[in-house]
Design an enzyme around this catalytic site. Structure first.
Site, PDB file in Angstrom:
ATOM      1  N   TYR A 116      37.173  37.527  31.614  1.00 33.40           N
ATOM      2  CA  TYR A 116      36.494  36.492  32.161  1.00 33.40           C
ATOM      3  C   TYR A 116      36.426  35.136  31.384  1.00 33.40           C
ATOM      4  CZ  TYR A 116      32.433  34.671  34.893  1.00 33.40           C
ATOM      5  OH  TYR A 116      31.410  34.001  35.877  1.00 33.40           O
ATOM      6  N   LYS A 155      39.309  37.040  35.862  1.00 29.95           N
ATOM      7  CA  LYS A 155      38.618  36.323  36.544  1.00 29.95           C
ATOM      8  C   LYS A 155      38.685  34.715  35.771  1.00 29.95           C
ATOM      9  CE  LYS A 155      34.189  35.341  38.375  1.00 29.95           C
ATOM     10  NZ  LYS A 155      32.686  35.368  38.662  1.00 29.95           N
TER      11      LYS A 155
END
Length: 300
Positions: free
Chosen positions: A142, A170
């Site tokens: 992330y 992400k």
């Protein structure tokens, strides 16, 4: 002529960064979480990301995080993938959460860059490798430097891509050039973490999205990907543009997405409940504006 099929995204294409419903008293609402999860999957979500930023991970306990995974798994079965947010500023704690998520039934873990301490890139790399080595679950990196203060630099991404369990990203880096450099040289599945980038990232080889706004309009966001896959690039662009008002109202109006999404879900009589402090609820005027943008998109 030989063609090479594009690998299927590891967790599907359309993923929702699901809110964590609470009761009016502020306790974890597992029944509400199950009802919301079932609705999201029925409306087109391939996967659900639990206990991320939108899921208020900083203010839920380790036990609550595990209970949420178990409850949502029970609700959706094998109809959707479950990715559990386990990222913390502490490598040891992150490993503990990853092992707990695996035991609870998650399909993967979302691991954010350690925040506040702002480790250098070699330490960032070692953190992710340690977590990936600790369990059998695939890892989603992330990258959100606006919140953590530390970027996962493209060169670090390239090295991490060699790890067999680091499979996806992400992407909230707002570095489209760097993202494309990594896409071109690795098999990492890149998910847009910012809704305004859904179509742009998908068009250059991204896997799909992990979306906060999907809590509100899962079908409308999925339709962008579906139109593009069907060859309707102009239609996909139009659908992306139609969603921008609600995206902006939800994500760029001066309040965290958790606050705005919960305000609108509550207004729609869907499971949400309050936010936990230090977050505070949206006011009536903001909620009314969100509802109006939502209704316009639904009518488009």
């Amino acid at each position: 002529m030989t063609t090479t099929a594009t690998p299927a995204p590891p967790f599907g294409r359309a993923l929702c960064a699901m809110i964590t419903p609470f009761t009016d008293a502020g306790a974890l609402d597992l029944d509400g979480a199950q009802r919301l999860a079932d609705r999201l999957v029925a409306d087109g979500c391939d996967g659900l990301v639990l206990s991320g930023t939108t899921g208020e991970s900083p203010t839920t306990t380790d036990a609550e995080k595990s209970a949420l995974v178990r409850a949502v798994r029970e609700a959706v079965g094998e109809r959707a993938s479950i990715v559990a947010g386990v990222g913390t500023a502490d490598t040891r704690h992150t490993v503990e959460l990853a092992l707990a998520a695996e035991k609870a039934g998650a399909d993967g873990v979302l691991v954010v860059t350690p925040y506040y301490s702002r480790p250098p890139q070699d330490a960032v790399e070692e953190h992710f490798r340690t977590v990936a080595d600790a369990s059998g679950l695939p890892v989603v990196l992330y990258d959100i430097p606006g919140r953590t203060g530390t970027r996962i630099e493209p060169d670090t991404m390239l090295r991490l891509a060699a790890h067999p369990r680091i499979v996806a990203v992400k992407d909230c880096s707002y570095d489209f050039l760097g993202t494309q450099k990594v896409l071109a040289r690795t098999e990492l599945a890149y998910y847009a973490g910012c809704e305004e980038h859904i179509l742009a990232l998908y068009a250059v080889g991204g896997a799909g999205y992990v979306s906060t706004v999907a809590n509100l309009v899962p079908r409308q966001l999925r339709s962008i990907l579906d139109a593009f896959d069907a060859g309707g690039t102009a239609r996909a662009a139009r659908l992306q543009q139609q969603a921008i008002e609600l995206i902006e109202s939800t994500m760029s109006a001066g309040l965290p997405g958790t606050v705005t999404v919960k305000a609108l879900l509550n207004d729609l009589d869907l499971p949400a409940g309050p936010v936990r402090a230090p977050l505070r609820p949206a006011d009536r005027e903001t909620t009314a504006e969100l509802r109006a943008a939502y209704e316009r998109l639904r009518a488009a």
